[in-house]
Scaffold this motif. Structure first.
Motif, short mmCIF file in Angstrom:
data_model
loop_
_atom_site.label_atom_id
_atom_site.label_comp_id
_atom_site.label_asym_id
_atom_site.label_seq_id
_atom_site.Cartn_x
_atom_site.Cartn_y
_atom_site.Cartn_z
N LEU A 189 7.62 37.55 58.86
CA LEU A 189 7.75 36.86 57.53
C LEU A 189 8.09 35.31 57.95
O LEU A 189 7.30 34.57 57.16
CB LEU A 189 8.95 37.41 56.73
CG LEU A 189 8.91 38.82 56.27
CD1 LEU A 189 10.09 39.16 55.63
CD2 LEU A 189 7.60 39.02 55.45
N TYR A 190 8.60 34.95 58.87
CA TYR A 190 8.93 33.48 59.04
C TYR A 190 7.66 32.84 59.55
O TYR A 190 7.17 31.72 58.90
CB TYR A 190 9.99 33.38 60.03
CG TYR A 190 9.89 31.95 60.69
CD1 TYR A 190 10.48 30.94 59.91
CD2 TYR A 190 9.52 31.48 62.18
CE1 TYR A 190 10.58 29.71 60.46
CE2 TYR A 190 9.52 30.20 62.54
CZ TYR A 190 10.28 29.22 61.56
OH TYR A 190 10.25 28.23 62.22
N PHE A 191 6.97 33.34 60.41
CA PHE A 191 5.47 32.92 60.79
C PHE A 191 4.50 32.92 59.88
O PHE A 191 3.75 31.91 59.96
CB PHE A 191 5.15 33.79 62.22
CG PHE A 191 6.00 33.50 63.65
CD1 PHE A 191 6.10 32.12 63.93
CD2 PHE A 191 6.53 34.51 64.14
CE1 PHE A 191 7.06 31.72 65.07
CE2 PHE A 191 7.12 34.22 65.29
CZ PHE A 191 7.40 32.85 65.70
N ALA A 192 4.66 34.18 59.17
CA ALA A 192 3.61 34.23 57.79
C ALA A 192 3.86 32.83 57.06
O ALA A 192 2.66 32.37 56.53
CB ALA A 192 3.56 35.40 57.34
N ILE A 193 5.11 32.90 56.56
CA ILE A 193 5.35 31.70 55.55
C ILE A 193 4.98 30.33 56.09
O ILE A 193 4.55 29.45 55.43
CB ILE A 193 6.92 31.96 55.33
CG1 ILE A 193 7.18 33.18 54.28
CG2 ILE A 193 7.08 30.47 54.22
CD1 ILE A 193 8.53 33.23 54.12
N ARG A 194 5.10 30.09 57.12
CA ARG A 194 5.00 28.77 58.06
C ARG A 194 3.22 28.82 58.09
O ARG A 194 2.78 27.83 58.08
CB ARG A 194 5.68 28.81 59.42
CG ARG A 194 5.53 27.51 59.93
CD ARG A 194 6.29 27.38 61.27
NE ARG A 194 5.56 28.00 62.46
CZ ARG A 194 5.79 28.04 63.45
NH1 ARG A 194 6.74 27.29 63.80
NH2 ARG A 194 4.96 28.70 64.56
N SER A 195 2.70 29.81 58.25
CA SER A 195 1.27 29.75 58.27
C SER A 195 0.42 29.37 56.85
O SER A 195 -0.64 29.16 56.86
CB SER A 195 0.84 31.07 58.90
OG SER A 195 1.15 31.25 60.08
N GLY A 196 1.35 29.62 55.82
CA GLY A 196 0.61 29.41 54.56
C GLY A 196 -0.34 30.51 53.88
O GLY A 196 -1.25 30.10 53.53
N TRP A 197 0.04 31.81 54.11
CA TRP A 197 -0.95 32.85 53.93
C TRP A 197 -1.47 32.92 52.39
O TRP A 197 -0.75 32.52 51.66
CB TRP A 197 -0.42 34.18 54.32
CG TRP A 197 -0.13 34.49 55.88
CD1 TRP A 197 -0.64 33.79 56.79
CD2 TRP A 197 0.21 35.73 56.63
NE1 TRP A 197 -0.55 34.22 57.97
CE2 TRP A 197 -0.12 35.31 57.72
CE3 TRP A 197 0.79 36.97 56.10
CZ2 TRP A 197 0.33 36.52 58.80
CZ3 TRP A 197 0.89 37.87 56.82
CH2 TRP A 197 0.99 37.62 58.14
N GLY A 198 -2.65 33.53 52.30
CA GLY A 198 -3.06 34.00 51.06
C GLY A 198 -2.53 35.37 50.72
O GLY A 198 -1.93 36.07 51.83
N LEU A 199 -2.92 36.07 49.49
CA LEU A 199 -2.20 37.26 49.30
C LEU A 199 -2.92 38.27 50.22
O LEU A 199 -2.13 39.25 50.51
CB LEU A 199 -2.85 37.52 47.98
CG LEU A 199 -2.48 38.99 47.32
CD1 LEU A 199 -0.76 38.97 47.12
CD2 LEU A 199 -3.13 39.14 45.96
N TRP A 200 -4.14 38.27 50.50
CA TRP A 200 -4.77 39.21 51.37
C TRP A 200 -4.26 39.26 52.86
O TRP A 200 -3.97 40.48 53.35
CB TRP A 200 -6.32 39.12 51.42
CG TRP A 200 -6.99 39.69 50.27
CD1 TRP A 200 -7.82 38.67 49.49
CD2 TRP A 200 -7.14 41.01 49.74
NE1 TRP A 200 -8.55 39.52 48.49
CE2 TRP A 200 -8.05 41.15 48.65
CE3 TRP A 200 -6.44 41.94 50.18
CZ2 TRP A 200 -8.18 42.11 47.91
CZ3 TRP A 200 -6.75 43.42 49.44
CH2 TRP A 200 -7.79 43.31 48.40
N LYS A 201 -3.68 38.29 53.31
CA LYS A 201 -2.73 38.56 54.79
C LYS A 201 -1.70 39.42 54.43
O LYS A 201 -1.41 40.22 55.37
CB LYS A 201 -2.71 37.09 55.12
CG LYS A 201 -4.05 36.28 55.29
CD LYS A 201 -4.61 36.67 56.77
CE LYS A 201 -5.83 35.78 56.96
NZ LYS A 201 -6.67 36.52 58.25
#
Length: 368
Positions: A189-201
């Protein structure tokens, strides 16, 4: 109508095939939308670029671990009879097979599941690689490569049961496995939030992990309600690929079951995902070097997966989620083999194809 009645009326084989098809459909769709790929994750890791590809893989993996261990803690799942834990395993086969598989997936720019997903998107390179992967896997299972596989596997073996179970070896139990999964999930979750994901990710990463865990749970439910012997099994692509090859080439064909529905389901799910994302496009080879690279890579993956006891999903996620010792050795081998091969083969940016970008000193495809 309950499950026992359904099994009595239609038989375990048909029910397993349908369940395999549904779970495959979900896996294919979510993996396509999230661009789930172990090969891409390893490249980001070895280049110290903790971006969205590594985050997607970690989110899917940790979701699988949390769900599988959570179901076991709630007494809704029992994997003790699964082949990854109950039968004798090969430590030498897991490590060497993992290394070969990791090298192969760099050369083909995708693991076994990724090749199937890409084939449904119109990628002819992935389609050819997948066919060669299936042929080599069958040869390693019961063909000309079987003696070599057995010889390597017998170098260093481990008995089934607690000696093959990392949770038993470490003494942390299934609650400890659940906590480990939760820690990885938070990291994802930390890396995902930092990457600025869209909904599909987000949806795709969690959905991919959900599909892998669902295979364990669904086959366990069927085995618990069946009067016959049904093997509790998880999601994998090496065995089903070899089975489908023999289904096409040999007669009589193997009996239908979970694996019968899995591959068509994944293909259909990925195709639907490509249509939703408007990503279906025919792609082929650009030169002879690329074709040779893909062929060799597919052969390494096919042999490596049978030697390791599974592919990136079968050993890496399915076996990893139940903390099988051999599965973790295979996964470590895949990461190590991928990192070494990427450095040796792509450090000079060789054989770049359209859609590639250079990350650090290594050529990496933006969307393999």
């Amino acid at each position: 109508m309950n499950l026992a009645t359904l099994l009595e009326q239609h038989g375990e084989s048909l029910v397993l095939a349908i369940v395999g098809g549904v779970i495959g459909l979900l896996f294919g769709f979510f993996a396509q939308r999230s661009k789930f790929c172990l090969r891409a994750a390893t490249i980001e890791f070895w280049h110290r670029k903790f971006g969205e590809k590594l985050s997607v893989w970690l989110l899917a993996f940790s979701t699988t671990v949390v769900l599988v261990q959570g179901l076991i803690v709630l007494h809704a799942l029992d994997t003790s009879t699964a082949r990854q834990l109950a039968t004798r395993g090969s430590l030498s086969g897991a490590l060497i097979g993992g290394l070969l598989f990791g090298a192969g997936m760099i050369m083909t720019r995708g693991c076994a599941s990724r090749l199937l997903v890409l084939s449904a998107n119109g990628n002819l390179r992935a389609l050819l690689s997948g066919l060669i992967f299936a042929v080599t896997a069958q040869a390693a299972l019961s063909g000309s490569l079987a003696p070599l596989r057995l010889a390597i596997s017998n170098w260093w073996t481990v008995e089934g049961g607690p000696t093959r179970d990392l949770l038993a070896i470490t003494g942390i139990g299934h609650w400890g496995g659940l906590y480990v999964g939760l820690i990885w999930f938070v990291a994802a979750l930390y890396f995902a939030i930092r990457s600025g994901w869209g909904l599909w990710k987000w949806v795709g990463g969690i959905g991919t992990g959900l599909a892998v865990a669902a295979a364990w749970w669904a086959t366990y439910l069927i085995s618990s309600n069946s009067f016959g012997v049904v093997q509790v099994q998880g999601l994998t692509f090496s065995g089903p690929s070899a089975e489908w090859l023999m289904r096409v080439l040999a007669s009589p064909a193997p009996a239908i079951g979970f694996d019968f529905g899995l591959l068509p389901g994944v293909f259909a799910g990925s195709f639907i995902g490509a249509l939703v994302g408007k990503e279906f496009q025919l792609e082929g080879f650009k030169d002879g070097y690329s074709m040779r690279r893909y062929i060799v890579g597919a052969m390494l993956m096919g042999f490596g997966s049978m030697l390791a006891g599974g592919c990136a999903v079968g050993a890496g996620m399915t076996g990893g989620a139940v903390f099988a010792l051999t599965a973790w050795l295979a996964l470590i081998g895949m990461w190590a083999g991928a990192g070494l091969t990427d450095r040796l083969m792509d450090s000079q940016g060789t054989a770049q194809e359209p859609g590639q970008q250079v990350v650090g000193t290594s050529a990496t495809m933006r969307a393999p």
